[in-house]
Write a protein that holds these residues in place. Structure first.
Motif, PDB file in Angstrom:
ATOM      1  N   GLU A 298      10.172   6.242  10.757  1.00 45.96           N
ATOM      2  CA  GLU A 298       8.800   6.049  11.229  1.00 45.96           C
ATOM      3  C   GLU A 298       8.404   4.600  10.980  1.00 45.96           C
ATOM      4  OE1 GLU A 298       5.713   8.644  10.155  1.00 45.96           O
ATOM      5  OE2 GLU A 298       6.776  10.480  10.700  1.00 45.96           O
ATOM      6  N   ASP A 299       7.868   3.957  12.017  1.00 41.58           N
ATOM      7  CA  ASP A 299       7.380   2.587  11.891  1.00 41.58           C
ATOM      8  C   ASP A 299       5.950   2.615  11.371  1.00 41.58           C
ATOM      9  OD1 ASP A 299       9.788   1.883  12.948  1.00 41.58           O
ATOM     10  OD2 ASP A 299       9.025   1.532  14.983  1.00 41.58           O
ATOM     11  N   ILE A 300       5.721   1.933  10.268  1.00 44.96           N
ATOM     12  CA  ILE A 300       4.398   1.889   9.658  1.00 44.96           C
ATOM     13  C   ILE A 300       3.876   0.460   9.757  1.00 44.96           C
ATOM     14  CG2 ILE A 300       3.060   2.207   7.564  1.00 44.96           C
ATOM     15  CD1 ILE A 300       4.824   4.391   6.723  1.00 44.96           C
ATOM     16  N   ILE A 301       2.914   0.261  10.632  1.00 44.03           N
ATOM     17  CA  ILE A 301       2.242  -1.022  10.779  1.00 44.03           C
ATOM     18  C   ILE A 301       0.745  -0.777  10.690  1.00 44.03           C
ATOM     19  CG2 ILE A 301       4.085  -2.015  12.185  1.00 44.03           C
ATOM     20  CD1 ILE A 301       2.425  -1.384  14.658  1.00 44.03           C
ATOM     21  N   TYR A 302      -0.020  -1.846  10.625  1.00 48.28           N
ATOM     22  CA  TYR A 302      -1.468  -1.693  10.527  1.00 48.28           C
ATOM     23  C   TYR A 302      -2.009  -0.999  11.781  1.00 48.28           C
ATOM     24  CZ  TYR A 302      -6.379  -2.811   9.912  1.00 48.28           C
ATOM     25  OH  TYR A 302      -7.738  -2.717   9.764  1.00 48.28           O
ATOM     26  N   GLY A 303      -2.730   0.075  11.571  1.00 48.70           N
ATOM     27  CA  GLY A 303      -3.262   0.860  12.681  1.00 48.70           C
ATOM     28  C   GLY A 303      -2.431   2.067  13.045  1.00 48.70           C
ATOM     29  N   SER A 304      -1.247   2.230  12.439  1.00 41.32           N
ATOM     30  CA  SER A 304      -0.406   3.383  12.773  1.00 41.32           C
ATOM     31  C   SER A 304      -0.994   4.661  12.169  1.00 41.32           C
ATOM     32  CB  SER A 304       1.020   3.169  12.254  1.00 41.32           C
ATOM     33  OG  SER A 304       1.036   3.069  10.840  1.00 41.32           O
TER      34      SER A 304
ATOM     35  N   MET B  97       0.814  16.641   1.408  1.00 40.54           N
ATOM     36  CA  MET B  97      -0.257  15.833   1.983  1.00 40.54           C
ATOM     37  C   MET B  97       0.133  15.182   3.310  1.00 40.54           C
ATOM     38  SD  MET B  97      -2.767  16.144  -0.155  1.00 40.54           S
ATOM     39  CE  MET B  97      -3.843  14.823   0.374  1.00 40.54           C
ATOM     40  N   LEU B  98       1.430  14.923   3.517  1.00 40.17           N
ATOM     41  CA  LEU B  98       1.838  14.091   4.652  1.00 40.17           C
ATOM     42  C   LEU B  98       2.554  14.825   5.767  1.00 40.17           C
ATOM     43  CD1 LEU B  98       3.162  10.903   2.770  1.00 40.17           C
ATOM     44  CD2 LEU B  98       0.868  11.347   3.653  1.00 40.17           C
ATOM     45  N   THR B  99       3.183  15.971   5.503  1.00 35.71           N
ATOM     46  CA  THR B  99       4.058  16.577   6.517  1.00 35.71           C
ATOM     47  C   THR B  99       3.398  17.704   7.299  1.00 35.71           C
ATOM     48  OG1 THR B  99       4.993  18.105   4.862  1.00 35.71           O
ATOM     49  CG2 THR B  99       6.098  15.987   5.184  1.00 35.71           C
ATOM     50  N   ASP B 100       2.229  18.154   6.893  1.00 36.09           N
ATOM     51  CA  ASP B 100       1.505  19.192   7.649  1.00 36.09           C
ATOM     52  C   ASP B 100       2.372  20.438   7.840  1.00 36.09           C
ATOM     53  OD1 ASP B 100      -0.545  20.395   9.001  1.00 36.09           O
ATOM     54  OD2 ASP B 100      -0.122  19.428  10.916  1.00 36.09           O
ATOM     55  N   ARG B 101       2.830  21.004   6.705  1.00 29.05           N
ATOM     56  CA  ARG B 101       3.638  22.233   6.736  1.00 29.05           C
ATOM     57  C   ARG B 101       2.981  23.311   5.875  1.00 29.05           C
ATOM     58  NH1 ARG B 101       9.684  21.329   5.254  1.00 29.05           N
ATOM     59  NH2 ARG B 101       8.813  20.298   3.408  1.00 29.05           N
TER      60      ARG B 101
ATOM     61  N   GLN C 184      -2.720   5.546   8.315  1.00 31.61           N
ATOM     62  CA  GLN C 184      -4.043   6.158   8.162  1.00 31.61           C
ATOM     63  C   GLN C 184      -3.952   7.452   7.359  1.00 31.61           C
ATOM     64  OE1 GLN C 184      -6.895   4.839   9.050  1.00 31.61           O
ATOM     65  NE2 GLN C 184      -6.104   3.078  10.171  1.00 31.61           N
ATOM     66  N   GLN C 185      -2.885   8.211   7.579  1.00 25.17           N
ATOM     67  CA  GLN C 185      -2.701   9.460   6.841  1.00 25.17           C
ATOM     68  C   GLN C 185      -2.479   9.191   5.356  1.00 25.17           C
ATOM     69  OE1 GLN C 185       0.825  11.715   7.849  1.00 25.17           O
ATOM     70  NE2 GLN C 185      -0.246  13.653   7.625  1.00 25.17           N
ATOM     71  N   ILE C 186      -1.698   8.166   5.038  1.00 24.08           N
ATOM     72  CA  ILE C 186      -1.452   7.815   3.633  1.00 24.08           C
ATOM     73  C   ILE C 186      -2.748   7.360   2.975  1.00 24.08           C
ATOM     74  CG2 ILE C 186      -0.290   6.132   2.152  1.00 24.08           C
ATOM     75  CD1 ILE C 186       2.123   6.327   3.974  1.00 24.08           C
ATOM     76  N   TRP C 187      -3.533   6.577   3.681  1.00 26.81           N
ATOM     77  CA  TRP C 187      -4.814   6.139   3.120  1.00 26.81           C
ATOM     78  C   TRP C 187      -5.746   7.327   2.883  1.00 26.81           C
ATOM     79  CZ3 TRP C 187      -5.739   1.301   6.694  1.00 26.81           C
ATOM     80  CH2 TRP C 187      -5.001   0.221   6.187  1.00 26.81           C
ATOM     81  N   SER C 188      -5.791   8.255   3.835  1.00 24.36           N
ATOM     82  CA  SER C 188      -6.646   9.431   3.662  1.00 24.36           C
ATOM     83  C   SER C 188      -6.188  10.275   2.482  1.00 24.36           C
ATOM     84  CB  SER C 188      -6.645  10.269   4.950  1.00 24.36           C
ATOM     85  OG  SER C 188      -7.152   9.533   6.034  1.00 24.36           O
ATOM     86  N   ALA C 189      -4.868  10.446   2.341  1.00 28.41           N
ATOM     87  CA  ALA C 189      -4.350  11.221   1.207  1.00 28.41           C
ATOM     88  C   ALA C 189      -4.659  10.531  -0.115  1.00 28.41           C
ATOM     89  CB  ALA C 189      -2.833  11.412   1.365  1.00 28.41           C
TER      90      ALA C 189
ATOM     91  N   HIS D 170       0.830  -1.202   0.000  1.00 27.81           N
ATOM     92  CA  HIS D 170       0.000   0.000   0.000  1.00 27.81           C
ATOM     93  C   HIS D 170       0.870   1.260   0.000  1.00 27.81           C
ATOM     94  CE1 HIS D 170      -4.178  -1.594   1.246  1.00 27.81           C
ATOM     95  NE2 HIS D 170      -3.483  -2.580   0.731  1.00 27.81           N
ATOM     96  N   VAL D 171       1.897   1.265   0.847  1.00 26.26           N
ATOM     97  CA  VAL D 171       2.758   2.444   0.956  1.00 26.26           C
ATOM     98  C   VAL D 171       3.558   2.647  -0.331  1.00 26.26           C
ATOM     99  CG1 VAL D 171       4.671   3.479   2.220  1.00 26.26           C
ATOM    100  CG2 VAL D 171       2.870   2.282   3.460  1.00 26.26           C
ATOM    101  N   MET D 172       4.125   1.576  -0.867  1.00 29.90           N
ATOM    102  CA  MET D 172       4.929   1.688  -2.087  1.00 29.90           C
ATOM    103  C   MET D 172       4.074   2.142  -3.271  1.00 29.90           C
ATOM    104  SD  MET D 172       8.000   1.106  -1.196  1.00 29.90           S
ATOM    105  CE  MET D 172       8.730   1.048  -2.825  1.00 29.90           C
TER     106      MET D 172
END
Length: 354
Positions: free
Chosen positions: A159-165, A42-46, A169-174, A11-13
């Protein structure tokens, strides 16, 4: 529903490739990436930084991350690859004895003896030159200046990305926000470019509906529906029909689109009517059971507050009445069966005849 580390990685790739991020290093358990401007926004909130970039027109400096999909494996592998610490003892100054052992051993003994003779008799400490900045002459007189933390674009943050992190969730929303509306064409391949006649593509409207059935329990269903804008044909499992097709965002060469017989609003009405008729045929025993549980809960609340509402003190009685009404509303909201339908993604797909 849950996802393992490899599914999360996919999903991330997929998101990083779709947003054209620069992959620095990749393995089955991690990826080091420099975000593209699109992904950084979309991801860094800047928002202040990107507002400055847009106002001044300077080249943006995006952030870099190391996304770890299996933290335990990554930490174990990193621990193995860390080089051993340098030993500052006298033996560390002496290279291993090779070649002529007699000459090298005597030379080492003399060097060690010279160092021991120069040591102070009080503590017998051998002063060995050190590369540590804390041992420099300036540090002895002016103190230690701590190194500044690495922040900003030059830092690669883990950053550790596991299910529920939160980051997943931010990547899915973006991805959902940016990929909510699609306009794609089937790739005909290189053979179509060399043919004499133009290929006719049929336009389809595809919509993914999410159906939420909720009471004190909850169930969600996804319905992928597609309708031909030329024939009006509706396909229930539209996602499976196009999953094996290669899609591109531009109209291919030597291809033309058939004229629409249905407008997009009219096609949407037909899809909604089709979904409504499908939902009407479902078994709603769960809703009847939820209403029965609701009736029992409301009866318990009425019995509990029945005596309290007989309080002679008007002020206390009004407070109890307000609490009673609020408790009934909360119980109704929790147990009352409801069905909500929403469109998650939709798009126009131009395909050969299915």
């Amino acid at each position: 529903m849950t996802l393992n580390s490899q599914e999360v990685r996919k999903h991330v790739m997929d998101y990083l490739e779709a947003t054209e991020c620069s992959i620095i290093e990749v393995s089955p358990i991690h990826v080091t990436v420099k975000l593209s401007p699109r992904a950084d926004k979309m991801l860094t909130d800047r928002p202040y930084y990107w507002g400055f970039v847009e106002r001044t027109g300077v080249d943006p400096e995006t952030l870099s991350f190391t996304f770890v999909f299996d933290p335990e494996k990554y930490d174990n592998q990193a621990a193995i690859e860390v080089p051993p610490a340098v030993n500052r003892s006298i033996g560390a100054l002496n290279p291993p004895i090779t070649g002529s052992p007699v000459v090298d051993a005597s030379t080492d003994i003399e060097a060690s003896a010279d160092l021991l003779d120069s040591a102070t008799p009080e503590n017998n400490v051998v002063h060995v030159p050190s590369s540590n900045p804390e041992d420099s002459i300036l540090a002895r007189y002016f103190g230690i200046v701590p190194a500044l933390p690495r922040i900003g674009p030059g830092m690669i943050r883990r950053e550790d990305i596991i299910y529920g992190s939160k980051r997943l969730q931010q990547i899915w929303s973006a991805a959902q926000d940016e990929g909510k509306c699609l306009y794609l064409f089937e790739d005909p391949g290189s053979r179509q470019r060399n043919t004499l006649f133009s290929a006719a593509y049929e336009p389809w409207l595809g919509v993914c509906y999410k159906v939420e059935m909720s009471c004190d329990l909850k169930r969600e269903e996804l319905h992928y529906l597609g309708i031909s804008l030329t024939k009006g044909t509706i396909i229930d499992d539209f996602n499976a029909k196009i999953a094996s097709l290669e899609m591109i965002p531009r109209l291919p060469e030597n291809v033309h689109i058939q004229p629409y017989e249905l407008t997009v609003p009219a096609a949407t009405d037909l899809l909604e009517a089709h979904l409504t008729s499908h939902l009407a045929e479902l078994d709603y025993t769960w809703a009847e059971q939820a209403r029965e549980r609701l009736r029992i809960e409301l009866a318990i609340i009425d019995i509990y507050y029945g005596e309290l509402l007989k309080e002679p003190d008007e002020e206390k009685r009004l407070g109890t009445q307000e609490q009673y009404n609020r408790r009934r509303q909360e119980t109704i909201w929790q147990y009352e069966p409801q069905i909500a339908v929403s469109a998650i993604t939709y798009g126009l797909f131009h395909l050969r005849s299915l």
